[in-house]
Write a protein that holds these residues in place. Structure first.
Motif, PDB file in Angstrom:
ATOM      1  N   ILE A 252       0.769  -1.484  -0.163  1.00  9.32           N
ATOM      2  CA  ILE A 252      -0.169   0.169   0.277  1.00  9.32           C
ATOM      3  C   ILE A 252       0.907   0.774   0.030  1.00  9.32           C
ATOM      4  O   ILE A 252       0.741   2.090   0.301  1.00  9.32           O
ATOM      5  CB  ILE A 252      -0.491  -0.248   1.236  1.00  9.32           C
ATOM      6  N   LEU A 253       2.120   1.301  -0.557  1.00 10.47           N
ATOM      7  CA  LEU A 253       3.077   2.569  -0.472  1.00 10.47           C
ATOM      8  C   LEU A 253       2.523   3.605  -0.740  1.00 10.47           C
ATOM      9  O   LEU A 253       2.523   4.644  -1.108  1.00 10.47           O
ATOM     10  CB  LEU A 253       4.390   2.012  -0.992  1.00 10.47           C
ATOM     11  N   GLU A 254       1.660   3.410  -2.602  1.00 12.28           N
ATOM     12  CA  GLU A 254       1.698   3.932  -2.930  1.00 12.28           C
ATOM     13  C   GLU A 254       0.059   3.940  -3.825  1.00 12.28           C
ATOM     14  O   GLU A 254      -0.753   4.464  -4.421  1.00 12.28           O
ATOM     15  CB  GLU A 254       2.727   4.131  -4.468  1.00 12.28           C
ATOM     16  N   SER A 255      -0.650   3.692  -2.919  1.00 17.47           N
ATOM     17  CA  SER A 255      -1.952   3.378  -2.200  1.00 17.47           C
ATOM     18  C   SER A 255      -2.836   4.949  -3.205  1.00 17.47           C
ATOM     19  O   SER A 255      -3.843   4.544  -4.162  1.00 17.47           O
ATOM     20  CB  SER A 255      -2.478   3.107  -1.423  1.00 17.47           C
ATOM     21  N   GLY A 256      -2.803   6.050  -1.885  1.00 13.11           N
ATOM     22  CA  GLY A 256      -3.205   6.988  -2.838  1.00 13.11           C
ATOM     23  C   GLY A 256      -3.160   7.469  -3.869  1.00 13.11           C
ATOM     24  O   GLY A 256      -4.235   8.028  -4.757  1.00 13.11           O
ATOM     25  N   PRO A 257      -2.002   7.808  -4.546  1.00 12.44           N
ATOM     26  CA  PRO A 257      -2.132   8.381  -5.801  1.00 12.44           C
ATOM     27  C   PRO A 257      -3.252   7.305  -7.040  1.00 12.44           C
ATOM     28  O   PRO A 257      -3.180   7.703  -8.934  1.00 12.44           O
ATOM     29  CB  PRO A 257      -0.176   8.049  -6.169  1.00 12.44           C
ATOM     30  N   ALA A 258      -3.110   5.574  -6.981  1.00 14.02           N
ATOM     31  CA  ALA A 258      -3.497   5.066  -7.717  1.00 14.02           C
ATOM     32  C   ALA A 258      -4.879   5.244  -7.873  1.00 14.02           C
ATOM     33  O   ALA A 258      -5.469   5.053  -8.990  1.00 14.02           O
ATOM     34  CB  ALA A 258      -2.973   3.496  -7.423  1.00 14.02           C
ATOM     35  N   GLY A 259      -4.872   6.069  -6.804  1.00 13.88           N
ATOM     36  CA  GLY A 259      -7.217   6.081  -7.083  1.00 13.88           C
ATOM     37  C   GLY A 259      -7.348   7.225  -8.176  1.00 13.88           C
ATOM     38  O   GLY A 259      -8.549   6.797  -9.129  1.00 13.88           O
ATOM     39  N   GLY A 260      -6.370   8.413  -8.157  1.00 13.35           N
ATOM     40  CA  GLY A 260      -6.802   9.189  -9.194  1.00 13.35           C
ATOM     41  C   GLY A 260      -6.696   7.889 -10.653  1.00 13.35           C
ATOM     42  O   GLY A 260      -7.686   8.236 -11.716  1.00 13.35           O
ATOM     43  N   ALA A 261      -5.933   8.399 -10.778  1.00 15.51           N
ATOM     44  CA  ALA A 261      -4.945   7.289 -11.880  1.00 15.51           C
ATOM     45  C   ALA A 261      -5.867   6.097 -12.916  1.00 15.51           C
ATOM     46  O   ALA A 261      -7.053   5.865 -13.430  1.00 15.51           O
ATOM     47  CB  ALA A 261      -4.212   6.629 -12.106  1.00 15.51           C
ATOM     48  N   LEU A 262      -6.650   5.596 -12.073  1.00 16.42           N
ATOM     49  CA  LEU A 262      -7.824   4.563 -11.812  1.00 16.42           C
ATOM     50  C   LEU A 262      -9.467   5.476 -12.170  1.00 16.42           C
ATOM     51  O   LEU A 262     -10.295   5.524 -13.230  1.00 16.42           O
ATOM     52  CB  LEU A 262      -8.051   3.966 -10.699  1.00 16.42           C
ATOM     53  N   ALA A 263      -9.124   6.701 -11.573  1.00 19.85           N
ATOM     54  CA  ALA A 263     -11.143   7.102 -11.781  1.00 19.85           C
ATOM     55  C   ALA A 263     -10.418   8.335 -13.400  1.00 19.85           C
ATOM     56  O   ALA A 263     -11.238   7.645 -13.879  1.00 19.85           O
ATOM     57  CB  ALA A 263     -10.846   8.734 -11.161  1.00 19.85           C
ATOM     58  N   ALA A 264      -9.470   8.359 -13.175  1.00 20.16           N
ATOM     59  CA  ALA A 264      -8.591   8.873 -15.412  1.00 20.16           C
ATOM     60  C   ALA A 264      -9.764   8.089 -16.382  1.00 20.16           C
ATOM     61  O   ALA A 264     -10.050   7.693 -16.886  1.00 20.16           O
ATOM     62  CB  ALA A 264      -7.886   9.174 -15.040  1.00 20.16           C
ATOM     63  N   ALA A 265      -9.286   6.311 -15.715  1.00 17.33           N
ATOM     64  CA  ALA A 265      -8.748   5.280 -16.517  1.00 17.33           C
ATOM     65  C   ALA A 265     -10.437   5.141 -16.556  1.00 17.33           C
ATOM     66  O   ALA A 265     -10.927   5.435 -17.550  1.00 17.33           O
ATOM     67  CB  ALA A 265      -8.592   4.605 -16.399  1.00 17.33           C
ATOM     68  N   ALA A 266     -11.519   5.137 -16.054  1.00 16.41           N
ATOM     69  CA  ALA A 266     -12.530   4.334 -15.612  1.00 16.41           C
ATOM     70  C   ALA A 266     -13.673   6.169 -16.090  1.00 16.41           C
ATOM     71  O   ALA A 266     -14.701   5.704 -17.346  1.00 16.41           O
ATOM     72  CB  ALA A 266     -13.485   5.184 -14.480  1.00 16.41           C
ATOM     73  N   ILE A 267     -13.155   6.777 -16.557  1.00 21.98           N
ATOM     74  CA  ILE A 267     -13.859   8.769 -16.969  1.00 21.98           C
ATOM     75  C   ILE A 267     -13.393   8.480 -18.598  1.00 21.98           C
ATOM     76  O   ILE A 267     -14.360   9.407 -19.372  1.00 21.98           O
ATOM     77  CB  ILE A 267     -14.247   9.645 -16.233  1.00 21.98           C
ATOM     78  N   GLY A 268     -12.158   8.835 -18.400  1.00 23.86           N
ATOM     79  CA  GLY A 268     -11.751   9.229 -19.531  1.00 23.86           C
ATOM     80  C   GLY A 268     -11.789   8.361 -21.568  1.00 23.86           C
ATOM     81  O   GLY A 268     -12.446   7.159 -21.704  1.00 23.86           O
ATOM     82  N   PRO A 269     -10.998   8.482 -22.147  1.00 28.78           N
ATOM     83  CA  PRO A 269     -10.503   7.866 -23.186  1.00 28.78           C
ATOM     84  C   PRO A 269      -9.581   6.648 -23.181  1.00 28.78           C
ATOM     85  O   PRO A 269      -9.025   6.758 -21.549  1.00 28.78           O
ATOM     86  CB  PRO A 269     -10.524   8.939 -24.946  1.00 28.78           C
ATOM     87  N   ALA A 270      -8.811   6.192 -23.867  1.00 26.86           N
ATOM     88  CA  ALA A 270      -8.018   4.449 -23.979  1.00 26.86           C
ATOM     89  C   ALA A 270      -6.756   5.020 -23.663  1.00 26.86           C
ATOM     90  O   ALA A 270      -6.167   4.751 -22.317  1.00 26.86           O
ATOM     91  CB  ALA A 270      -8.432   3.395 -25.064  1.00 26.86           C
ATOM     92  N   ASP A 271      -6.797   5.912 -24.220  1.00 38.23           N
ATOM     93  CA  ASP A 271      -4.944   6.797 -23.810  1.00 38.23           C
ATOM     94  C   ASP A 271      -5.051   8.423 -23.324  1.00 38.23           C
ATOM     95  O   ASP A 271      -5.656   8.640 -24.102  1.00 38.23           O
ATOM     96  CB  ASP A 271      -4.543   6.930 -25.014  1.00 38.23           C
ATOM     97  N   LEU A 272      -4.426   7.993 -22.866  1.00 40.87           N
ATOM     98  CA  LEU A 272      -4.551  10.316 -21.975  1.00 40.87           C
ATOM     99  C   LEU A 272      -3.344   9.674 -21.121  1.00 40.87           C
ATOM    100  O   LEU A 272      -3.035   9.605 -20.699  1.00 40.87           O
ATOM    101  CB  LEU A 272      -5.700  10.183 -21.623  1.00 40.87           C
ATOM    102  N   LEU A 273      -3.162  10.899 -20.254  1.00 40.51           N
ATOM    103  CA  LEU A 273      -2.293  11.670 -19.551  1.00 40.51           C
ATOM    104  C   LEU A 273      -2.795  12.135 -18.209  1.00 40.51           C
ATOM    105  O   LEU A 273      -3.874  13.008 -18.083  1.00 40.51           O
ATOM    106  CB  LEU A 273      -1.159  12.481 -20.167  1.00 40.51           C
TER     107      LEU A 273
END
Length: 673
Positions: A252-273
């Motif tokens: 769980i070292l980087e558990s917080g930052p992982a959440g934002g990436a998951l949310a962006a993947a859930a609502i955005g297009p297939a490829d994004l920054l």
């Protein structure tokens, strides 16, 4: 209702979601002395019916902070005779060749607590020197008598044959039952001695602290009436139970930052920054094919933030992102060369930026954004926290503008643009190293400070558009709710592809999949899927790449997958040499939650324009009268021309002159130049 909770370096974010979407959000100052207290207080204020909460998903920086601040258990290391100093010798690599004052993080275990244990297992798993059990008995008793709290055991080639490590654990349980013991064959059973040792030590070093924190969190949730135990966000984007996270806190070292990436993947297009900027750090992550990239090499406590090799390596699956020490609370100063520099140190929440009025005197990024007019001092956290604009101006004048001989606005703009350039440079390097062109990717920005700086970063990169999703200020907490229960497993078995013993490979996969199914079954998950991966390289290369194993036993099919993956990463193929596999991995996952990350509390029928205020845009000549909008009153299809500012409780979107903002159907704001 399900709740996501993210503890950051400055704020603790909360997000409540039901079947209709995001129904409530909250943001409170992080309480450093008792991090779970901010969670309890924030949830108590957010919820009217705690009993309606079906699940709480939590991410935290606790493990990272404990490693950086050296606040873990008093730990000893047991290594194969002659190898106790691997932990300090590292790889004898100078990450900055010509730096005569090279810094490295001190080992978590000092030399006088590192012990050579008489034993030796060879690379093929055979025993050359039997374990000296009498030595382990004496040592275990002495360690317990001396007040040692934790022991890491890392023997040579234990990923091939763990018998000696497991026997040590049995002996220590008998003679020193109070010691916490971590075995490298359990924590990270794969090749590379130094990384395996470093990871095992780090895991047991923070285990007691993490378990006490998680039990305290459970207690506080029950006290305010939330049924059930929380789930904990893992660094790779999966979820685990409290018991699993307590056994493997390094996961769980980087558990917080992982959440934002998951949310962006859930609502955005297939490829994004994905760009997440909070109070302490900024994170940038590539989303490819609809999922965040994952790496198995990570460093914590880097002495130089962008230089690999300057930190403590941790060999666990983490969301592949670059993190730099610039956030809203990052401190600006004049360096020894008389140049403006920002971060990586942060004012955090205690005392916080000068404008917080909590005793801070150093100028920060938030102070600069306030002076530039991007933030409303009366509407910070939706009016829940008044900002002191004069304190911000005074701090910048005293520490930056005065010494440089410039106006306070010019100094504030220098801080703002310096941060943007730092993040753009980091994003450019991160994307190019992974075979992507950041100028072709839309940027999704979130975090409390992300939307303020998003357009500036995107313009520096040449990105085509910037999207601020709904509830952007707490999006990491919302992203936790999109993750399935999941866990990674690995086995090392090096072999040339054409020499593979497929019966052995099948047995390794079956063993890992059975372990994954059993682990998830304890959490009530019956429907489990397994994803197989091989870590492969050209013979003679130092590092490997991850290649999907899609079934079938034909070496040519596996080599074709390797070649396609290699070409996607490096735009070429390698030399005409053999290909080998080092590690086999399995990711076991439960069903992915059906979550809609859209605002459901947005009002309609009222004028979204709140008024105007002066904001600083050099391209327009300085301060200009800028329209201010209430994000919650904007409706899909509405367009806002820059210069403009769109405010919500937890973040602010800055639309500079020449840019346009449109409200999408999911309530996200899309800004284009």
């Amino acid at each position: 209702m399900r709740i996501g909770v993210d503890i950051g370096g400055t704020f603790t974010d909360l997000c409540a979601v039901d079947e209709t979407g995001i129904v409530a959000v909250g943001k409170v100052l992080t309480t450093y002395d008792e991090p779970a207290r901010a969670v309890e207080e924030g949830l108590a204020a957010l919820l009217t019916d705690p009993g309606a909460v079906e699940q709480v998903v939590h991410g935290t920086t606790l493990v990272t902070n404990a490693l950086i601040e050296r606040k873990g258990s008093r730990t000893a290391l047991l290594a194969t005779a002659g190898f106790r100093d691997v932990l300090e010798m590292r790889r004898e690599h100078r990450y900055e060749l010509y730096d005569l004052h090279l810094e490295l993080p001190a080992p978590l275990v000092p030399r006088h607590l590192r012990f050579d244990v008489p034993e030796r297992i060879l690379a093929d798993g055979s025993v050359r020197t039997a374990l000296d059990e009498a030595y382990v008995v004496r040592l275990g008793r002495e360690l317990a008598d001396r007040g040692i709290e934790a022991v890491a055991v890392c023997f040579l080639h234990s990923f091939t044959n763990p018998a000696h490590e497991r026997r040590v654990a049995e002996i220590l349980a008998e003679v020193a039952p109070t010691l916490r013991v971590a075995l490298s064959s359990d924590i990270v059973p794969e090749i590379r001695e130094f990384e395996r040792m470093s990871t095992t030590v780090a895991n047991v070093y923070v285990q007691d602290l993490t378990e006490r924190y998680l039990r305290d969190l459970e207690h506080r949730l029950r006290r305010i009436g939330i049924p059930g135990a929380p789930h904990i966000m893992l660094s790779n984007g999966g979820l685990a139970t409290v018991d699993t996270a307590a056994r493997h806190p390094i996961r769980i070292l980087e558990s917080g930052p992982a959440g934002g990436a998951l949310a962006a993947a859930a609502i955005g297009p297939a490829d994004l920054l994905a760009f997440d900027m909070g109070g302490t750090t900024a994170k940038l992550c590539l989303i490819a094919g609809g999922a965040p990239l994952v790496t198995h090499q990570f460093e914590v406590d880097r002495k130089y933030r962008l230089l690999p090799g300057s930190g403590l390596p941790v060999q666990v699956p983490v969301t592949d992102m670059i993190e730099i020490g610039v956030g809203g609370g990052s401190i600006a100063r004049i360096d020894a060369l008389g140049l403006l520099t920002v971060g990586p140190d942060s004012a955090g929440s205690e005392p916080g930026p000068a404008c917080y009025g909590r005793g801070g005197t150093e100028p920060t990024v938030t102070d600069a954004d306030l002076v530039l007019g991007y933030l409303d001092p009366g509407y910070f956290l939706g009016g829940g926290m008044e900002l002191d604009a004069e304190a911000a101006r005074s701090a910048i004048v005293e520490r930056i503008a005065g010494p440089l001989g410039v106006s306070v606005e010019e100094a504030a703009w220098g801080i703002h643009t310096s941060v943007n350039e730092d993040m753009a440079n980091a994003a450019r390097v991160h994307a190019v190293e992974r075979g992507q062109d950041p100028a072709k990717l839309p940027m999704y920005t979130f975090g409390g400070a992300g939307p303020v700086h998003g357009v500036g970063v995107a313009r520096a990169l040449g990105a085509p558009s910037v999207v601020a999703p709904p509830a952007a200020g707490v999006l990491s907490a919302a992203g936790f709710l999109t993750a399935p229960l999941a866990f990674d497993f690995v086995r090392s078995a090096r072999a040339a592809v054409h020499d593979l013993a497929w019966e052995q490979v099948d047995a390794l996969f079956a063993e890992m999949e059975a372990e994954g199914a059993a682990l998830l079954a304890k959490s009530g998950v019956d429907e489990v899927t397994h994803r197989r991966v091989a870590e492969m390289r050209y013979a003679g290369q130092g590092y490997e790449i991850r290649v999907p194993v899609r079934g079938g036993r034909w070496p040519d099919a596996l080599i074709d997958e390797f070649t396609a993956t290699y070409r996607a990463l490096y735009r070429r193929t390698g030399p005409e040499v053999g290909v080998e596999v080092l590690n086999w991995r399995v990711v076991s996952s439960g069903p992915k939650p059906d979550v809609t990350l859209r605002l459901t509390t947005r009002a309609t029928g009222a004028d979204a324009r709140k008024g105007t205020r002066d904001a600083y845009f050099p391209s327009a000549g300085g301060f200009v009268d800028t329209a201010v909008f209430d994000r919650y009153l904007l409706t899909p299809g509405e367009r806002v021309a820059g210069p403009a500012i769109v405010e919500e409780r937890e973040s602010t979107v800055v639309v500079p002159p020449g840019a346009h903002c449109v409200v999408r159907g999911d309530a996200a704001l899309e800004v284009t130049a």
